[in-house]
Structures are given as C-alpha cells and as structure tokens.
Design a protein around this motif. Structure first.
Motif, PDB file in Angstrom:
ATOM      1  N   THR A 249       0.820  -1.209   0.000  1.00 34.25           N
ATOM      2  CA  THR A 249       0.000   0.000   0.000  1.00 34.25           C
ATOM      3  C   THR A 249       0.854   1.260   0.000  1.00 34.25           C
ATOM      4  O   THR A 249       1.933   1.314   0.597  1.00 34.25           O
ATOM      5  CB  THR A 249      -0.943   0.010   1.227  1.00 34.25           C
ATOM      6  OG1 THR A 249      -1.850   1.119   1.094  1.00 34.25           O
ATOM      7  CG2 THR A 249      -0.170   0.185   2.532  1.00 34.25           C
ATOM      8  N   ASN A 250       0.351   2.279  -0.682  1.00 39.56           N
ATOM      9  CA  ASN A 250       0.972   3.601  -0.600  1.00 39.56           C
ATOM     10  C   ASN A 250       0.061   4.556   0.165  1.00 39.56           C
ATOM     11  O   ASN A 250       0.215   5.769   0.106  1.00 39.56           O
ATOM     12  CB  ASN A 250       1.271   4.156  -2.002  1.00 39.56           C
ATOM     13  CG  ASN A 250       0.023   4.213  -2.874  1.00 39.56           C
ATOM     14  OD1 ASN A 250      -1.085   3.981  -2.397  1.00 39.56           O
ATOM     15  ND2 ASN A 250       0.217   4.514  -4.154  1.00 39.56           N
ATOM     16  N   GLN A 255       0.271   3.163   6.502  1.00 41.13           N
ATOM     17  CA  GLN A 255       1.698   3.136   6.823  1.00 41.13           C
ATOM     18  C   GLN A 255       1.950   3.756   8.200  1.00 41.13           C
ATOM     19  O   GLN A 255       2.727   3.215   9.001  1.00 41.13           O
ATOM     20  CB  GLN A 255       2.483   3.876   5.742  1.00 41.13           C
ATOM     21  CG  GLN A 255       2.473   3.176   4.389  1.00 41.13           C
ATOM     22  CD  GLN A 255       3.210   3.966   3.311  1.00 41.13           C
ATOM     23  OE1 GLN A 255       3.628   5.103   3.542  1.00 41.13           O
ATOM     24  NE2 GLN A 255       3.362   3.377   2.134  1.00 41.13           N
ATOM     25  N   CYS A 258       0.659   1.347  10.938  1.00 40.54           N
ATOM     26  CA  CYS A 258       1.602   0.237  11.143  1.00 40.54           C
ATOM     27  C   CYS A 258       2.804   0.696  11.962  1.00 40.54           C
ATOM     28  O   CYS A 258       3.319  -0.046  12.808  1.00 40.54           O
ATOM     29  CB  CYS A 258       2.060  -0.324   9.799  1.00 40.54           C
ATOM     30  SG  CYS A 258       0.817  -1.331   8.970  1.00 40.54           S
ATOM     31  N   LYS A 259       3.234   1.916  11.713  1.00 41.23           N
ATOM     32  CA  LYS A 259       4.366   2.457  12.482  1.00 41.23           C
ATOM     33  C   LYS A 259       4.015   2.530  13.966  1.00 41.23           C
ATOM     34  O   LYS A 259       4.833   2.198  14.822  1.00 41.23           O
ATOM     35  CB  LYS A 259       4.723   3.847  11.943  1.00 41.23           C
ATOM     36  CG  LYS A 259       6.070   4.377  12.434  1.00 41.23           C
ATOM     37  CD  LYS A 259       6.290   5.816  11.967  1.00 41.23           C
ATOM     38  CE  LYS A 259       6.185   5.944  10.461  1.00 41.23           C
ATOM     39  NZ  LYS A 259       6.400   7.361  10.017  1.00 41.23           N
ATOM     40  N   SER A 264       6.074  -3.480  10.123  1.00 39.47           N
ATOM     41  CA  SER A 264       6.182  -2.962   8.760  1.00 39.47           C
ATOM     42  C   SER A 264       4.942  -3.372   7.981  1.00 39.47           C
ATOM     43  O   SER A 264       4.481  -4.518   8.091  1.00 39.47           O
ATOM     44  CB  SER A 264       7.430  -3.530   8.072  1.00 39.47           C
ATOM     45  OG  SER A 264       7.399  -3.238   6.683  1.00 39.47           O
ATOM     46  N   HIS A 265       4.418  -2.437   7.188  1.00 38.29           N
ATOM     47  CA  HIS A 265       3.226  -2.780   6.416  1.00 38.29           C
ATOM     48  C   HIS A 265       3.521  -3.870   5.391  1.00 38.29           C
ATOM     49  O   HIS A 265       2.608  -4.570   4.944  1.00 38.29           O
ATOM     50  CB  HIS A 265       2.647  -1.536   5.732  1.00 38.29           C
ATOM     51  CG  HIS A 265       3.478  -1.019   4.588  1.00 38.29           C
ATOM     52  ND1 HIS A 265       4.553  -0.178   4.781  1.00 38.29           N
ATOM     53  CD2 HIS A 265       3.400  -1.227   3.240  1.00 38.29           C
ATOM     54  CE1 HIS A 265       5.090   0.115   3.603  1.00 38.29           C
ATOM     55  NE2 HIS A 265       4.404  -0.507   2.657  1.00 38.29           N
ATOM     56  N   THR A 266       4.793  -4.047   5.043  1.00 42.93           N
ATOM     57  CA  THR A 266       5.157  -5.081   4.062  1.00 42.93           C
ATOM     58  C   THR A 266       5.083  -6.483   4.659  1.00 42.93           C
ATOM     59  O   THR A 266       5.141  -7.473   3.925  1.00 42.93           O
ATOM     60  CB  THR A 266       6.577  -4.837   3.536  1.00 42.93           C
ATOM     61  OG1 THR A 266       7.499  -4.893   4.630  1.00 42.93           O
ATOM     62  CG2 THR A 266       6.687  -3.485   2.862  1.00 42.93           C
TER      63      THR A 266
END
Length: 786
Positions: A249-250, A255, A258-259, A264-266
């Motif tokens: 996702t962008n 993001q 998740c932080k 990590s969003h990945t």
C-alpha cells in the motif's frame, strides 16, 4: 495424569473424499482432510480454493444493484450532494472509506456521516437525516447499516431524499422502504451470503466504476477480518488479496498506523489486522466519534496521517486501560456475588458502553460461562449492554424468551446486544440462570478445542506446513489448523522466559523429533514427569533462524493420560510443593508418627494418613496424587496400598531421619574376615577395641557390632560383659538364618529401592506393580480390597 484444559473435539471427515482430493491435487491426505472439513467436498471446489483460482462474483447478481448504480450516476451527473452514512466500528469505517473513494473517483459531490455511539446510538436516525436535508443532501447511501431502519427510511421519503441501503446484518421480516436495498441475504441469485459490510460496499464500488478496484482491497481486508465474518468463498478472496494489497500500500494512513503498531506494512498478516490494526480503527468509535479513523484511511498527506495515527493509537491505549479497569471491577462483582451462577449478568453505573462487549468476552475467557455486561444509566432508567455465550447456550433464543423485559435486543446464538430497564436486571439474571440450569450440564462449562487433524511426528514436514499455509488467511470459518499428537514421548522439557513462564519441549515418535513451544505453559512444567508420554494440541509453524528452517508446534493444550511419578527425594522442605497440589487431589501418606515434626508439616497434620501395617494400607487411592512422605517399613506395604486402585500421580519424598546402621550391607567376605579374626583373638573385648578394629579395616563401629550380633544369633559366639568368645565345633549355618541379618538385608533392599535408586529404576518398580494389576484386575495382593 494431567488433565487437558479443554474438551477436545476431533473433526470427522469423509475419507473417500479426502483420498480423492489428495490424489487429484497431489497433496498430503492431511491437507486434503482440511479442505474437506472446510466445505470443499469436490475436486473442483478444492482445486479452486487450494490453487487460488477463485474469482469475484458479478456485483449485478445482488438485488437492486443496477437500480442503485443508475441512481448514483444520475446524482453524479446532476452534481447532487451524496451522503455516505456509515457505522462506528472497523467494518463501518472501512465501508465508508471504500464508498467515499469510489464516489470521489467518479467525481461525485460526496461527504460522510457516522453517528456517535453515545449520543445517537447505532444506525440511521431521524435527526441525522433531517440535518442532511438541511445541508442539501438528496441521496443517502448507508454502508454496514440500515437494514433495520424502517422509520428512518420513511423519514427519508418524507424529506424527498432517496435512500440506498447497503448492509449485511440479519434482515428482519419487514424491510425498509428504500429506493434500493443491496444485501446478499435478500439476493437469491447471489452465491455467497456472508459478506461483511465493507464487502457489500466493495461490490457497489465495483459495479459503479466498472472494474474490480483492487487498490481499495487493503481497506476491505480490515473490515472483513475485524468484523469476524467467515473467511470463506468471496470473503477469503477479499482478505487474501487485501493482505497482498496492504503489503504494497501507498496509503499514508495505513503506513502511519503500522508504524504505531511497531510493524512494517510489508509484513502484515491476518493476525496483524485482527489484533493490531482492527482494534485501533475500532478504538475511535468506541470512545468518541469514528471520524478520525475515516480521515486516517482517506488522507493523502503523510504529516496528517502521522498525527491521526498517533491520536488513534492514544485512544486505543485509553480503550485498553478502560477495558482492564472495567474487567477488574466486573470480576470482583462475579467473585463476590455471582460465583455460583451459570449465566453471569453483571451491571454497574457508568461503565463505558463502547467497550463492555470486550469485557463480556474477557469474562467468558476467565469463567467460561454465558456473560452479559450492562452499563446502567440512572437518569434514563436503563441498562445497556453486550452478551457473549459458550457452546450449548443459544443467547438469541434464550433472550427471545425474555422479550417482555427486553424492549430492544438483537444478535445471534453466541453474541447479542440489548437495552432494558435497570429494574429488570435481576429478573433477567434469574430467568437466564433458570434456563441454563435446564440446558447446561457440568461438561458444558469446560471449554472446547476443535481439532482438525490427528498427526504423528513422522508426518510433519516443511512441505506439509507450506501446504497448510496455502489455506491462509485464517480466521472465522477458516481457523488455523489445530493438530493433535497423541501419546508421543517427551524427550526433554525446560522452562524458558525471564519469569520461566513458557515451556520448550522436544517430542519424539518413531525416531523423529518435533520441537514444541508453549507460551504461558510454564506452570504446567512442574506437572509433567520425565520420560512421560504426552498428547499435545497446537498449531504447526515454520521456525526460521540463521537461514535454517524447521517445523515447530505452538502448543495450545497438553494432556498426560498415564500415571506419573515425581521424584521429590531431594526436597528438604516439602511444604511449598505440597501447597501447589490441589487439596481435593492430594493424599499425604506417612509410615511414622514423627515425620510431621521432622518435615515441619504441622499445617498438614489433619490431612496426613498414617499407615503402620498392611491392613491400614487398604485405601482407595484412585484419582489421587499420593505423596509418600517417609520410608515405608517394607515394600509389601506399598504394594498393598496400590493394589486396590491406581493413583494419578505419585510424589516420592521417602524421608528417613537416619539411615539404618550403615548404607551398605556387609558382604560374606566381611563376615569371613571377622570370623577368622575372632578365631585368632578370642576372647575379644569388643567394647574396648571395636573402634580400633573398625579404623584398621576402614569400617564403622556399627558394622563391627552388627556382625557380632549376627554371629551371636547364629550361635557362633557368646558375648558376656562385652567379651566375645568363639564357640567351638558349631555347625555351618547361613547368614540369612539370623533375624538381624534378614532385617538388615530387607532394610538395605528397601533403602536401595526407595532412597538410592535412580528415577528410572523407581519408575520401573512402580510400573511393574501396575502391569501386574492390569493383568490381574487389581488383585495382585492377597488382601481383600472390597
């Protein structure tokens, strides 16, 4: 023995279907069994799911979809003000974001509205609709709500506002008079009925923009997973593709969120969404207004996203603290007033209605009983709350029998919400407990673990686990596979963690091993004896460390179905370990009256059973944890004690104040040397020279005196005033003819078996008794045990 914490329910499947699917898909029968148990009974259905060949159903199979799209396109063309009316939970927030995004892409004049849980309550309301009219709204689209809004639909019609309802909640017998109603459960042509609210919104977005909008699936995954709809069919596809989209996702909001979660969003998984992302998105609507959560997911500004994510994370921490505080108060109420109730109904003024559903779940986890948690509002004279149930007690059905005191309630067999007069809370408690008394047995109050597969350790491989993982994402309706390993050998056990509150086991079967980790199982480590056979339930995973991958079992429950021996002979102060044994199970056995003082066990004096002869040893020990406090006078008395029934455990303490004379029985060579010595030195003053003789031989004085006593009993010598004289011309006699020798021999054998044996030797001795008992039906000893 070690009882499992839960009842184990092993899934049964059609073996013919399993073999057919395993052969066709070239997968292990274990994975084929999982597919069958989850509803994929044909090769075609199993292949579509396992090989991920599913596709989305046409959105136009949903009733009123064409009509809704046509009306929305007309509104866009005419620049009408469109309002998206959502709900305040994660599903409602996600639905709102998807619908707003679709309309913005189409160039619509769109805004959103989410009611406040505390001031407006759930669902559409007349005041909000009238406010929308004042703001120039001519089209309202509900998402994740509206199917019960009969009055509000009429208000919209009176106001000249067209209402499109998209929802997934249970429809009632009468539907709202809306312009269009999109709902899978009232759409006979739609093949899947269990979409989340965001799933229905996604179908409308798909139809509206004319393609599958994959770019919004990251948000769709949040609502689908957080709302606990079954992850089957199209929901599974939405969640799987949504997680893939989330990982790339962008979207600044995701993001930033998740932080705040520290991930990590990945690397997001269904667990990340269920236990980290979803609760934070939910937190805003639980404590206040859900608007910040919608703004977070819609924003394209990274700085704004960071600020909103920080705000929502702070709200989630506040929510957690609130849940903990209310849970603690609720537990105290249960402990003080309702400990014996079969259905827990707890109520208190001022509890936050946004979190009491979570509190109800917490109480079910702790007490495993159907639970209702109510917040009392004295001003309004009402109690509002949430309920959670256990298997076997249908909440919806039982609450339906209380309709006369429940003006507002809804839900399903396992969960419900309600509002009632606070004067009727006691009556509700009484009625539900009466119902539970009729419907629930004691067994119902033992939690159930549903087991998918019975495995052997040689079955486990990386390939098996990788095939299982192809069924992910896991969740409601598609849980992580639970496997059972029955009667496997325990190789090693050790406690791990800073507080030693976790277990690490190495299990073995047919020469193969499997590492198992039990988080929070540290206390059970003291209830598992060495070399025992275990039955273990858990989830298989792949442990990766230093580029090395190996299978690992994450333990969820453990049972030992055989008697266990615990070696406590090294314990100097046994009171501590005895306090850890359940009082109803422990049976403290002593053979000597002075043991209670010697071991400082005065606190247990009333519990100790003294056994001084074989007749007193005839005791029912079935299901007990026997603690042998001291050394028995004979092996036979222990055999009698265990002859009538089997205990679940034996704790071998075998305290002895003093060893009997010396630790080693003199050999025949000892006696031979002493006889030769006396033959040369008779008469011999043993009182005067025994110490010197003992030192010269490296013996103890007690050894000399014992052998003198044996010779005297055999008639080889006479002793008068300490003077030993050899008797001439005596016949040869065996040492065992001496009563002292026989006693000492028996005592030495007793000490060797119970004091100086290894754990394995002692275990084999007890096992030999049990093997005899199994063969002879517990009648191995001559005593009558009737």
């Amino acid at each position: 023995m070690l009882a499992s914490k839960t009842r184990w329910n092993i899934q049964q499947v059609n073996e013919q279907q399993v073999q057919m699917i395993a052969q066709a898909l070239h997968i292990t029968p274990l994975v084929a069994s999982l597919l069958v148990s989850r509803g994929y009974h044909t090769v075609e259905a199993a292949r579509s799911f396992f090989e991920r060949k599913q596709s989305f159903h046409s959105p136009f199979l949903l009733n009123d979809m064409e009509k809704a799209v046509e009306r929305i396109e007309k509104a866009i063309t005419n620049d009408e003000h469109i309002l998206i009316f959502g709900d305040y939970d994660a599903d409602g927030v996600s639905s709102t974001v998807v619908m707003v995004s679709a309309l913005r892409e189409k160039g619509a004049n769109v805004s959103f509205y989410i009611p406040n849980r505390f001031t407006e309550g759930y669902g559409p309301n007349e005041q909000a609709f009238r406010l929308a009219k004042q703001q120039g709204v001519s089209l309202i689209i509900t998402v994740d709500t509206g199917i019960s809004a009969l009055h509000e639909a009429n208000v919209a019609k009176q106001l000249g506002i067209d209402l499109i309802i998209t929802d997934h909640h249970e429809p009632g017998p009468v539907l709202p008079e809306a312009y269009a109603t999109i709902h899978p459960k009232i759409s006979p042509n739609y093949p899947f009925k269990h979409l989340a609210g965001v799933g229905v919104a996604f179908k409308l977005a798909h139809a509206l923009i004319g393609r599958v909008p994959y770019e919004w699936l990251d948000v769709v995954a949040i609502g689908t997973i957080a709302d606990l709809v079954p992850l089957q069919d199209e929901n599974h596809l939405l969640a799987r593709l949504g997680i893939e989209q989330f990982r790339q996702t962008n979207r600044p909001g995701l993001q930033a969120l998740c932080k705040q979660c520290g991930v990590s969003h990945t690397a997001v998984t269904e667990d990340t969404i269920a236990f980290m992302i979803g609760p934070r998105v939910n937190a805003a609507g639980r404590l206040d207004c859900a608007d910040p959560a919608v703004q977070l997911l819609l924003t394209t500004d990274a700085h704004e996203a960071d600020m909103l994510a920080e705000q929502i994370d702070a709200m989630n921490r506040e929510r957690q603290q609130l849940v903990n505080e209310i849970t603690e108060e609720a537990i105290q109420l249960v402990e003080q007033h309702y400990r014996d109730d079969r259905v827990l109904v707890v109520a208190k003024e001022g509890w936050n209605v946004g979190v009491i559903g979570i509190v109800a779940s917490r109480l079910v986890e702790k007490f495993y009983r159907p639970t209702i948690v109510l917040s009392i509002d004295q001003e309004k004279g009402i109690a509002k709350g949430s309920a959670r149930s256990i298997e076997g007690f249908d909440l919806f059905a039982n609450l339906s029998n209380c309709r006369d005191i429940l003006p507002h309630f809804g839900g399903h067999p396992m969960a419900a919400g309600m509002t009632l007069s606070f004067h009727d809370v006691d009556e509700l408690r009484r009625r539900l407990n009466e119902a539970a008394e009729q419907q629930l047995t004691d067994e119902h109050f033992i939690p159930i673990t549903h087991i998918d597969l019975c495995c052997s350790i040689p079955d486990v491989s990386l390939e098996l686990i990788e095939q299982m993982n192809r069924l992910a994402p896991f969740g409601m309706g598609n849980p992580k596979p639970r496997v059972l390993f029955q009667h496997v050998q325990l190789d090693t056990l050790r406690k791990i963690g800073t507080d030693q509150n976790h277990l690490k086991l190495l299990l073995t079967e047919d020469g193969k091993t499997l590492e198992a980790i039990g988080f929070g199982f540290g206390n059970i480590g003291d209830e598992i004896a060495p070399d025992v056979h275990l039955s273990v339930v858990g989830e298989l995973a792949i442990n990766e460390w230093n580029n090395f991958r190996k299978p690992q079992l994450m333990i969820q429950d453990i049972a030992v179905n055989e008697w266990q021996l615990f070696d406590m002979r090294h314990i100097r102060h046994p009171s501590k370990f005895m306090a850890s044994l359940p009082k109803e199970k422990r049976l403290l056995i002593a053979f000597h009256r002075d043991t209670v003082d010697a071991l400082q066990l005065s606190a247990y004096a009333d519990e100790i059973v003294y056994v001084s002869n074989e007749q007193e040893a005839i005791i029912d020990v079935s299901g007990k944890y026997i603690v042998f406090l001291d050394l028995p006078p004979s092996q036979q008395i222990v055999k009698v004690l265990l002859s009538c029934s089997l205990p679940e455990r034996i704790y071998a303490l075998f305290y002895q104040r003093e060893n009997h004379f010396f630790s080693v029985l003199p050999t025949r060579e000892h006696f031979k040397w002493l006889y030769s010595f006396l033959h040369k030195r008779s008469p011999f003053d043993v009182r005067r020279y025994a110490d010197d003789l003992a030192r010269s031989r490296g013996w103890t004085k007690e050894t000399i005196l014992f052998m003198i006593q044996v010779f005297k009993e055999l008639g080889f010598i006479t002793v008068e005033n300490g003077i030993v004289s050899l008797v001439c011309d005596v016949q040869k006699r065996d040492l065992t003819e001496s009563p002292s020798y026989r006693l000492k021999q028996a005592q030495a054998e007793l000490e060797h078996m119970f004091l100086y044996s290894s754990y394995s030797q002692l275990k084999r001795w007890f096992d030999s008794l049990y093997e005899e008992e199994n063969v002879n039906g517990f009648k191995t000893i001559r005593h009558d045990c009737s």
